[in-house]
Design an enzyme around this catalytic site. Structure first.
Site, mmCIF file in Angstrom:
data_model
loop_
_atom_site.group_PDB
_atom_site.id
_atom_site.type_symbol
_atom_site.label_atom_id
_atom_site.label_comp_id
_atom_site.label_asym_id
_atom_site.label_seq_id
_atom_site.Cartn_x
_atom_site.Cartn_y
_atom_site.Cartn_z
ATOM 1 N N TYR A 1 0.860 -1.189 0.000
ATOM 2 C CA TYR A 1 0.000 0.000 0.000
ATOM 3 C C TYR A 1 0.893 1.234 0.000
ATOM 4 O O TYR A 1 1.876 1.289 0.751
ATOM 5 C CB TYR A 1 -0.886 0.013 1.260
ATOM 6 C CG TYR A 1 -1.700 1.274 1.385
ATOM 7 C CD1 TYR A 1 -2.984 1.330 0.863
ATOM 8 C CD2 TYR A 1 -1.171 2.411 1.993
ATOM 9 C CE1 TYR A 1 -3.729 2.492 0.948
ATOM 10 C CE2 TYR A 1 -1.907 3.583 2.075
ATOM 11 C CZ TYR A 1 -3.186 3.616 1.553
ATOM 12 O OH TYR A 1 -3.921 4.773 1.632
ATOM 13 N N GLU B 1 -3.501 7.472 -4.192
ATOM 14 C CA GLU B 1 -3.396 6.200 -3.470
ATOM 15 C C GLU B 1 -3.129 5.068 -4.461
ATOM 16 O O GLU B 1 -3.869 4.910 -5.430
ATOM 17 C CB GLU B 1 -4.705 5.935 -2.722
ATOM 18 C CG GLU B 1 -4.647 4.706 -1.841
ATOM 19 C CD GLU B 1 -5.986 4.446 -1.154
ATOM 20 O OE1 GLU B 1 -6.054 4.615 0.073
ATOM 21 O OE2 GLU B 1 -6.951 4.093 -1.847
#
Ligand code: ADP
Ligand code: MG
Length: 263
Positions: A108, A196
């Site tokens: 992530y 993101e």
């Protein structure tokens, strides 16, 4: 303002981030003549809606080249309900077609404006993928936040810190450095407020690829970014928010009959 994954990936590519080949279609027949672009026989069809959680809701589908048109027909027009769409869901009107990868590891990575510290925050975790929300809740120690100032350029030490959890080899590290600089530059040069990448993956052939991308832009700066304004997809916006925007009101629709208006 939010944009679609395929648009976010084009911006990432423009800024030198590692993105794989793919293309967007607006109807199933559009696939056929573009499949040559992809070498592999295994594809992924990804519903383009302004919401995450598509994987768990049937909006990310592994298909073979020969089944691609049929599966795309099934996906178009479907209403996807994910944890981010609300109960009414969102209708699939465009699909991103991409090679399917053998994934070794999902990370992530995000970059956002941290209002509290007036800095830019990079958030990294080795536990990327569709369950990042539960990692944040149950294993906050697996998430590393690095805050940097708004400035021209990141230092090498800052970039090293952001990617320190990932334990990349030298080749991967080079790609990762390009990626971190790309995120930083997009945030500043395009007035993004959030970028993101979840997941950022290492494939079995040791390549680094941004497999998913979400981008959010500061509505108050959009007037000076016409190239970003052009990416607006009004289909994805709440009718009451569209109406508010017409009158220059900063209005955010919340659940039920509540909205937030601060002007
Ligand atoms: P969402 O975040 O909306 O669920 P993602 O693009 O992150 O959508 O996809 C969900 C999951 O599907 C990823 O975590 C990954 O495991 C898998 N996936 C997505 N794209 C590919 C791809 N091109 N090849 C293989 N697996 C993929
Ligand atoms: Mg994702």
């Amino acid at each position: 303002m939010n944009i679609h994954e395929h648009q976010a990936k084009e911006i990432l590519r423009e800024f030198g981030a590692p993105i794989s080949e793919g293309f967007v279609i607006f109807k199933p027949e559009d696939i056929d003549h573009r499949l040559k672009k992809i070498n592999s026989n295994n594809l992924v069809l990804k519903a383009q809606i302004h919401a995450g959680g598509r994987g768990k809701a049937g909006g990310v589908k592994l298909v073979s080249k020969s089944d691609a048109v049929k599966e795309a027909k099934n996906m178009f027009g479907k209403t996807l309900v994910t944890h981010q769409t609300g109960p009414e869901g969102k209708v699939v009107k465009r699909i991103y077609v991409q090679e399917a990868y053998d994934i070794l590891k999902e990370f992530y990575l995000s970059c956002l404006v941290d209002r509290e510290s007036s800095k830019i925050a990079f958030i990294a975790s080795t536990e990327g993928g569709v369950d990042i929300e539960s990692v944040a809740k149950n294993h906050p120690e697996k998430i590393l936040t690095t805050k940097v100032d708004f400035k021209e350029k990141l230092t090498n030490a800052e970039v090293d810190k952001v990617i320190s959890l990932f334990k990349f080899n030298e080749t991967q590290k080079k790609e990762a450095v390009n990626l971190i600089n790309a995120l930083f530059n997009i945030l500043i040069k395009k007035d993004a407020s959030l970028i993101e990448i979840n997941p950022l993956v290492i494939t079995k052939s040791q390549k680094i690829i941004c497999l998913d991308a979400k981008m959010n832009f500061d509505d108050n700066a959009i007037f000076r970014r016409p190239e970003i304004q052009k990416l607006r997809d009004i289909n994805e916006e709440d009718p009451s928010e569209i109406k508010a925007k017409k009158h220059d009101l900063a209005y955010i629709k919340l659940d039920g009959t509540i909205g937030c208006m601060v002007n």
